[in-house]
Every structure is written in structure tokens, then in C-alpha cells.
Design a protein around this motif. Structure first.
Motif, PDB file in Angstrom:
ATOM      1  N   GLU A  70      35.258 -13.099  72.079  1.00 62.02           N
ATOM      2  CA  GLU A  70      34.257 -13.506  70.850  1.00 62.02           C
ATOM      3  C   GLU A  70      34.085 -15.143  71.141  1.00 62.02           C
ATOM      4  OE1 GLU A  70      34.344 -11.328  66.922  1.00 62.02           O
ATOM      5  OE2 GLU A  70      36.342 -12.571  67.100  1.00 62.02           O
TER       6      GLU A  70
ATOM      7  N   HIS B 126      39.710 -11.287  70.159  1.00 63.19           N
ATOM      8  CA  HIS B 126      39.071  -9.832  70.603  1.00 63.19           C
ATOM      9  C   HIS B 126      38.134  -9.711  69.091  1.00 63.19           C
ATOM     10  CE1 HIS B 126      38.250  -5.729  71.557  1.00 63.19           C
ATOM     11  NE2 HIS B 126      38.545  -6.168  72.965  1.00 63.19           N
ATOM     12  N   PRO B 127      37.126  -8.889  69.192  1.00 61.08           N
ATOM     13  CA  PRO B 127      36.326  -8.679  67.860  1.00 61.08           C
ATOM     14  C   PRO B 127      37.099  -7.396  67.082  1.00 61.08           C
ATOM     15  CG  PRO B 127      34.964  -7.980  69.816  1.00 61.08           C
ATOM     16  CD  PRO B 127      36.318  -8.709  70.484  1.00 61.08           C
ATOM     17  N   VAL B 128      37.973  -6.557  67.624  1.00 60.70           N
ATOM     18  CA  VAL B 128      38.421  -5.558  66.890  1.00 60.70           C
ATOM     19  C   VAL B 128      39.881  -5.887  66.570  1.00 60.70           C
ATOM     20  CG1 VAL B 128      39.176  -2.983  67.410  1.00 60.70           C
ATOM     21  CG2 VAL B 128      37.105  -4.037  68.521  1.00 60.70           C
ATOM     22  N   LYS B 129      40.065  -5.424  65.337  1.00 63.88           N
ATOM     23  CA  LYS B 129      41.447  -5.711  64.599  1.00 63.88           C
ATOM     24  C   LYS B 129      42.376  -4.664  65.426  1.00 63.88           C
ATOM     25  CE  LYS B 129      43.370  -4.945  59.973  1.00 63.88           C
ATOM     26  NZ  LYS B 129      43.048  -4.513  58.642  1.00 63.88           N
TER      27      LYS B 129
ATOM     28  N   THR C 194      43.735  -5.470  68.246  1.00 65.31           N
ATOM     29  CA  THR C 194      43.717  -5.355  69.624  1.00 65.31           C
ATOM     30  C   THR C 194      44.828  -6.256  70.176  1.00 65.31           C
ATOM     31  OG1 THR C 194      41.377  -4.911  69.663  1.00 65.31           O
ATOM     32  CG2 THR C 194      42.186  -6.008  71.786  1.00 65.31           C
TER      33      THR C 194
ATOM     34  N   ASP D 120      41.765 -11.354  65.867  1.00 68.01           N
ATOM     35  CA  ASP D 120      41.487  -9.973  66.171  1.00 68.01           C
ATOM     36  C   ASP D 120      40.347  -9.645  65.199  1.00 68.01           C
ATOM     37  OD1 ASP D 120      43.656  -9.928  64.377  1.00 68.01           O
ATOM     38  OD2 ASP D 120      44.165  -8.121  64.890  1.00 68.01           O
ATOM     39  N   GLY D 121      39.021  -9.604  65.213  1.00 70.15           N
ATOM     40  CA  GLY D 121      38.178  -9.250  64.434  1.00 70.15           C
ATOM     41  C   GLY D 121      38.504  -9.699  62.885  1.00 70.15           C
TER      42      GLY D 121
ATOM     43  N   HIS E  47      36.378 -10.876  54.873  1.00 72.40           N
ATOM     44  CA  HIS E  47      36.154 -10.605  56.583  1.00 72.40           C
ATOM     45  C   HIS E  47      37.074 -11.807  56.967  1.00 72.40           C
ATOM     46  CE1 HIS E  47      32.189  -9.082  54.927  1.00 72.40           C
ATOM     47  NE2 HIS E  47      32.728  -7.905  55.532  1.00 72.40           N
TER      48      HIS E  47
ATOM     49  N   ARG F 148      29.840 -10.089  60.480  1.00 70.23           N
ATOM     50  CA  ARG F 148      30.588  -8.956  60.103  1.00 70.23           C
ATOM     51  C   ARG F 148      29.874  -7.992  59.187  1.00 70.23           C
ATOM     52  NH1 ARG F 148      34.434  -9.912  63.943  1.00 70.23           N
ATOM     53  NH2 ARG F 148      35.320 -12.180  63.268  1.00 70.23           N
TER      54      ARG F 148
END
Length: 329
Positions: free
Chosen positions: A58, A112-115, A117, A134-135, A179, A249
């Protein structure tokens, strides 16, 4: 100061859930030593020969650059990877990416954009990994530098070997609490304190703090209240922590537009509050329109000091996790 510290050496840094007050005290003492070293000597050689991999899927300005500067200030080297320059474009898994990169380096920093990860990646590794966001999950190093800033800058905050003393303060979190991974991490970090501040959670109803984090605060007996009224909350705030509404988000532009610009901190709002004369105004940045530039000259504006402290805290993290000899600073 000496090292290594068994509290930190070789550990992943993934979530504020993993910290305790003894770890915070060691970290903040080390960050203060880093700040003093930079002021006098500019650089140290305690991480000479060590290599950091900065892996950012990101966009980032402050976190990526401060980790880069932190490693170089301590004599180490940095390799950088983005999603566009990595084999993720070819379908490589995050586990394979980090296992390959740890062949070339001593420590990894991952955004990383995903919680979740960061924890997923760490489970595949033998070397330490630091979660750089992480996200909508967490951003633990931001929370650490934020708390270090409060302890360093507010006259009624203290850090001692017995613990952090913040119970005389009201910490007001304002904006996108749904968010904002920085506020999620701050809330979780506060639950680790024996003398936590009172939390005032101020947001539109659609952007309120996630229920699971509020439950953690309640179980830890952290005093808190929630509202959507910034004007009513401002006079009691000792630390005003402002967050932007995170457009990236939202599923649609209409959903974002419904809450964008909900709160604006400007000189007029601070005067009308009135805000306390020793209040700290903080923000993890970047900002959009939630803090006006007419606040920048206010002596209570602490967000650029916060950013500088980010380098010192990340220097301390790298040195502690890598077991550097701090007596050589």
C-alpha cells in the motif's frame, strides 16, 4: 544502556496485544537514547552489516521512509519492494515472498491492504517481521510512537519502570474510528496500561469504533465514553488525536460522501472550545481537510513532532529486535 533485551530480541511486532508495560518502558528509554544520539552524532554503526527489507503493498510516505531512515541512521542497509515490483503481480503468495526475502535480509517490515496478513506472513518466517499496517487491522508501530509522543510532550504524562502514568489525561480519538488502524492500535495499547487515560471516542455513528475493540477496553476497565459531538468533547481533551475519513476503505463514493468532512479542527474551533492550553493535537497523517493549516503554527500542534518521533521509535525497535549493543550508541 546495554543490550540485548530478552523482552524484544528476535520477536515479531504484529499487534499491540503482545506488549506489556515493561516492554514499553524499555522501548521508550531506547527511543530517547536514539533521539539524543541523532542530535549529537547523527549516525551510529550498531546495525552495520544488517539488512532490512521494506515490503509495502500500500502507499506510504512516513512509515516507509522512517523505517528506511531508521535503519540507515544505525548503519544498516535497506532493500525495498512494492506490489508493482514484486512477484505478487505473477500470483506469488505472501508466504513465498517473505520466505524468499528473509534469505537476503535480517528483518522485514510489511504493509498490506488485507487485515491479518502480517500474522499470516510471520507464521511462515524464521526471522522477525514488523507489521507496518494490515488493512483495517492494526498499525502497532504508529501506536507506539504516538504513546511515546504523549509521554514525551505532555507535562502530566510519565513513563517509569513501574509503568506509564496516564490516568490524569483524557485522550480524545476523533474521526474515522471504524477504518482507522492507528486508533485500533492505540485503543489496544491503552488496555495494557495499569494507569490508562480516559478515552473519549468521537465519530459519526457510521464510523464508530469496532465493537470488539470496545469490548477489550471494557474488559480492561479503561474509562471511556462515546459520542458524535466534537464541540462538547473538546474542552475536556488533554490529547486530541485526529484521523482522516479513509476514502479508500469505502465501497462507493456515495458512502464516503455521507461522512466526509464530518469534523474540522481549525483555529476557530479551538478558540470556541475552548481547548486546554496544554492540549496536544496529534494526527498520524496524511491529512485531507480534518485539520486546517491554520492550526500548524499553534504550539499545541504536535503532529510533525509525532512524525520525527516515529524515526526514533523505529530505530529503537530495529535495534532491540535485532539485539544490537546499545552501549555502543
Amino acid at each position: 544502556m546495554t543490550s540485548p533485551s530478552p523482552l524484544w530480541t528476535g520477536k515479531h511486532v504484529l499487534s499491540c496485544d503482545q506488549f506489556d508495560e515493561a516492554m514499553l518502558h524499555v522501548l521508550f528509554e531506547t527511543a530517547s537514547a536514539m533521539k539524543a544520539m541523532v542530535a549529537t552524532k547523527r549516525k551510529s554503526a550498531i546495525l552495520t552489516g544488517r539488512v532490512l527489507a521494506n515490503i509495502f503493498y500500500e502507499p506510504s510516505t512516513r512509515t516507509m521512509c522512517s523505517f528506511d531512515a531508521a535503519m540507515k541512521r544505525l548503519g544498516g542497509d535497506v532493500i525495498s519492494v512494492s506490489e508493482s515490483s514484486s512477484s505478487a503481480k505473477k500470483g506469488e503468495t505472501i508466504e513465498d515472498t517473505v520466505r524468499c526475502l528473509e534469505c537476503y535480509c535480517d528483518i522485514l517490515v510489511l504493509r498490506h491492504p488485507v487485515k491479518g496478513t502480517a500474522a499470516q506472513a510471520a507464521s511462515a518466517m524464521k526471522k522477525p517481521l514488523i507489521n507496518a499496517g494490515d488493512g483495517v487491522g492494526e498499525h502497532p508501530t504508529q501506536a507506539l510512537l504516538d504513546l511515546f509522543t504523549v509521554v514525551s510532550a505532555h507535562p502530566r504524562a510519565k513513563s517509569t519502570a513501574e509503568g506509564l502514568q496516564l490516568d490524569s489525561l483524557t485522550l480524545t480519538l476523533l474521526g474515522d474510528l471504524k477504518h482507522g488502524r492507528t486508533v485500533h492500535s492505540i485503543a489496544r495499547l491503552v488496555t495494557k496500561l495499569s494507569r490508562p487515560p480516559t478515552l473519549h471516542l468521537v465519530s459519526p455513528a457510521l464510523l464508530s469504533m469496532p465493537a470488539e475493540i470496545c469490548d477489550e477496553l471494557s474488559k480492561a476497565n479503561v474509562p471511556m465514553q462515546a459520542s458524535d459531538d466534537f464541540a462538547a468533547a473538546l474542552p475536556a481533551a488533554d490529547v486530541l488525536y485526529v484521523t482522516r475519513v479513509q476514502k479508500e476503505r469505502f465501497a462507493t463514493e456515495a458512502e464516503y460522501a455521507a461522512v466526509a468532512g464530518s469534523y474540522v479542527v481549525n483555529a476557530a474551533a479551538l478558540a470556541a472550545g475552548p481547548a486546554k492550553p496544554d492540549m496536544l493535537i496529534m494526527h498520524p497523517l496524511p491529512r485531507v481537510d480534518e485539520i486546517s493549516t491554520d492550526v500548524d503554527a499553534d504550539p499545541r500542534a504536535t503532529y510533525f513532532i509525532e512524525m520525527e518521533n516515529g524515526m526514533y521509535v523505529r530505530m529503537a525497535l530495529l535495534a532491540l529486535v535485532l539485539g544490537a549493543d546499545l552501549s555502543a550508541l
